[in-house]
Each structure stands twice: as C-alpha cells, then as structure tokens.
Design an enzyme around this catalytic site. Structure first.
Site, PDB file in Angstrom:
ATOM      1  N   CYS A   4       0.219   1.712  -2.474  1.00 53.58           N
ATOM      2  CA  CYS A   4      -1.189   1.907  -2.557  1.00 53.58           C
ATOM      3  C   CYS A   4      -1.914   2.663  -0.595  1.00 53.58           C
ATOM      4  CB  CYS A   4      -2.278   1.893  -2.896  1.00 53.58           C
ATOM      5  SG  CYS A   4      -3.497   2.484  -3.637  1.00 53.58           S
ATOM      6  N   CYS A  61      -5.801   3.532  -0.822  1.00 52.22           N
ATOM      7  CA  CYS A  61      -6.261   2.277  -0.979  1.00 52.22           C
ATOM      8  C   CYS A  61      -6.786   1.888  -0.031  1.00 52.22           C
ATOM      9  CB  CYS A  61      -6.210   1.127  -2.049  1.00 52.22           C
ATOM     10  SG  CYS A  61      -5.856   2.102  -3.216  1.00 52.22           S
ATOM     11  N   ASP A  62      -5.187   1.228   0.779  1.00 50.64           N
ATOM     12  CA  ASP A  62      -5.765  -0.201   2.062  1.00 50.64           C
ATOM     13  C   ASP A  62      -4.845   1.519   3.369  1.00 50.64           C
ATOM     14  OD1 ASP A  62      -5.382  -1.145   0.467  1.00 50.64           O
ATOM     15  OD2 ASP A  62      -3.622  -1.731   0.643  1.00 50.64           O
TER      16      ASP A  62
END
Ligand code: NDP
Length: 330
Positions: free
Chosen positions: A156, A159-160
């Site tokens: 992701c 997200c990261d």
C-alpha cells in the site's frame, strides 16, 4: 475442500442450533457484504426503495479506493483523493439511512428463502444478499516477500510512502495501481523504479505519460526473483526475461502492486458459483446462481473501475428490490 471451507460448512449446517444462543438476531430486507463503491451504491439505491438495508464491512468503509491517492476518472470529480471519495460515498449512504456495521462475516446460509449471515459478533437474517467483497492483494510468491513485509515490503503506497522519504524504491506491476503508486512515490522517494514483466504497461496512457514527466525509471521485461536484506530490505534480484541477465538493484523499499484476487471464500462455501479466476458469476441483472443473492463490483471481475462498481451496485440493488417485491406478493 480446504480446512477453512470445511469449518465454514460445519458452522452453516449447525446454524439453526447456534441461532438460539445468539443474543440478537436482526432481520433486514437487504444485507450487503462489503462497503466499497459497489456495496455503498447498492445501499444507497436499496434504501431509496424503502428497503431496510445493512452493510457489513470488515476493514474500512471505502474498500480499495482508500488506497488511491488520486482519482481522476470518476465523473463529476476532476481530482479527488480515494479517501475523500470514500468518505463522501459513506456519508451519503449513512445519511440516507443505510446501517453500516464493522464486523467480519464468518459464514453464510444463502440457499433458504431467508438468508442467514453469521459475523464474529452477531447473526443477521435478510430477504436478499448482495456480495460486494472486492478482492485482496496478489502476492509475488518470491523469497523475501513475506519475511520483509513491513520491513521494506509494502502492498500500500498510500499508507506507507512517507516511510520511504529520500530512499530508492521499486514498484512491481504494470497496471493502473502500480503506475499510480510509482507516481505517488516519485514525489517522496529519492528515486523510483517501475518494474514490469512485459514490454508494455497495461495502465492508461495518460498515466504512463506522467511517469516519464516525473522521472520514474521503467525496467521492462523484468521479473523480481528475490527480495534481499538483513533487518530491512536493501536490494532486489531481478531477471530480464528476454536476455536472462540477472542483477541486483539497490532499493530500500519494494511496493508490490500486481492486482488482486477476489474475496470469494465465504460465497463459494455457501454455494455461490465462481469462474476459473474465482470471480462470482453473474448475469446482466447481477444475479448469482442462488435466488435472492446478487454480486457487484471487483468480486465479479471484468472491468474493475469505480464507475463500473457503482453501476453494478445500482443494478444489484434494483434487482434485489424486484426480487423482494415478487416474493412478498406470493
Ligand atoms: P491489474 O490486474 O490491472 O494489473 C496487474 C499488473 O500486475 C499487470 O501489469 C500484471 O502483468 C502484473 N502482474 C500480475 N501478476 C504478476 C506477477 N505474479 N508478477 C509480476 N507482475 C504481475 O491490477 P491493478 O491493481 O493495477 O488494477 C485493477 C483494476 O483497477 C484495473 O481495472 C484498473 O484499471 C483499475 N484501477 C483504476 C484506477 C483508477 O484511478 N481509476 C486506479 C487503480 C486501478 P501483466 O500485464 O503481464 O498481466
């Protein structure tokens, strides 16, 4: 039959007995499983037909679109983040009266006239069920992928990405998701590679053009054979499928973005027909092989876009409405 499927089947066979031990058993007209664009749209259309509707969502309202930093091809919104679009869809559904609960479906009995859905927390009954469970990330299945998950391997980018500020990263895949991830990472990382196993990407041309503008380096006809490192990822071993050449590429992060596999385990266990790619088989009215059970969105395969998921969710809800009306007149 896999162990998990056997467990689910046993669970379903003993549902009538289990039901007595549950505190609450709620009855709905339509139960929708999954709160992505397909499920939320189904909820909106069903509740506007004065049906009592509930959506059960395991992870987060919005589904896969939450992973998209930018959505630029959903009509009416020039640029919108996946999260904002998800929030808007979720609020619209809730404001109209759709009940959305966060819970995980553990078993389903779909073949009776009144369908039963068992979740971790409860048990629900419905006249019709719409399955909109989307999919989960596909894995490469190579050494290092599992070992370095969360230690340099990510599924992701949205997200990261912040963890990879000023690092060298590689995105694997050639679809719209991989290109989106590479574009996003190129704003944060020191250097971004996009590695694809073929000569050509399958992502939209408009997006591909941006890759060049943002300085993403394309490595084509290449597969990743291994992800290496000590505590954290420090390199990947890649092989050119045309020349056979193998080399190491120094990277601090690997973003795997190679599509998804449909989440159909529960549906299959309950007797819903799937095709060879495990997508739920539906007709043009989004009906499955079981009367009163419909499916919509990525779980049915085909062209997996927000717009198509929304369209299928709408059709599924209106078909469910028709089904319920026809059955209540009998
Ligand atoms: P796709 O299935 O479209 O693409 C997956 C990519 O990963 C392909 O290029 C495929 O290669 C590659 N791949 C698959 N398996 C492997 C493997 N084992 N090893 C190496 N490479 C592999 O998935 P996406 O997640 O990109 O997109 C899914 C759907 O969602 C698509 O319809 C897409 O258009 C849509 N989407 C829309 C967005 C939007 O903003 N509207 C954003 C993101 C996605 P190959 O080409 O060789 O098969």
């Amino acid at each position: 039959m896999r162990y998990f499927e056997i467990f689910i089947s046993i669970h379903i066979i003993i549902i009538p007995d289990i039901a007595r031990y549950y505190d609450i058993e709620k009855m709905y007209d339509v139960i929708i499983i999954g709160a992505g664009p397909a499920g939320l749209t189904a909820g909106i259309y069903a509740v506007r037909r004065a049906l009592k509707v509930m959506i059960i969502e395991k992870t987060a309202v919005g589904g896969q679109i939450l992973l998209a930093k930018e959505v630029e091809n959903y009509p009416g919104f020039g640029h919108i983040s996946g999260k904002d679009l998800a929030d808007k869809m979720g609020s619209q559904a809730r404001d109209l009266g759709v009940e959305i609960i966060m819970d995980e479906v553990m078993g389903m009995d779909l073949k009776r006239e009144i369908k039963t859905i068992i979740t971790r927390e409860n048990q629900y009954r419905g006249k019709a069920v719409i399955i909109a469970t989307g999919g989960i990330h596909k894995k490469l299945g190579i050494r290092g992928e599992k070992e370095f998950a969360g230690k340099g391997v990510s599924f992701c980018a949205t997200c990261d990405a912040p963890f990879f500020k000023d690092k060298i990263v590689a995105v694997i895949g050639g679809g719209d998701s991989a290109v989106n991830d590479a574009l996003y990472l190129s704003e944060i990382a020191k250097k971004t590679y996009l590695i694809h196993r073929r000569e050509h990407l399958r992502a939209e041309e408009v997006r591909q053009k941006k890759l060049l503008e943002r300085g993403v380096e394309l490595i084509l006809n290449t597969v990743v054979e291994e992800i290496n490192g000590d505590e954290l990822v420090d390199s990947i071993s890649i092989r050119n499928v045309k020349t056979g050449e193998i080399k190491k590429l120094d990277v601090g992060g690997v973003f795997i973005s190679i599509g998804s596999v449909p989440s159909t385990l529960m549906a299959r266990s309950a007797g819903v027909e799937v095709n060879e790619r495990e997508h739920i088989v539906v007709n043009k009215d989004q009906e499955t092989n079981i009367p009163g059970v419909f499916a919509a969105g990525d779980v049915t395969g085909g062209i997996m876009q927000i717009s198509t998921a929304v369209g299928e969710g709408c059709i599924a809800a209106l078909s469910a409405y028709k089904y319920i009306k026809n059955h209540s007149r009998q």
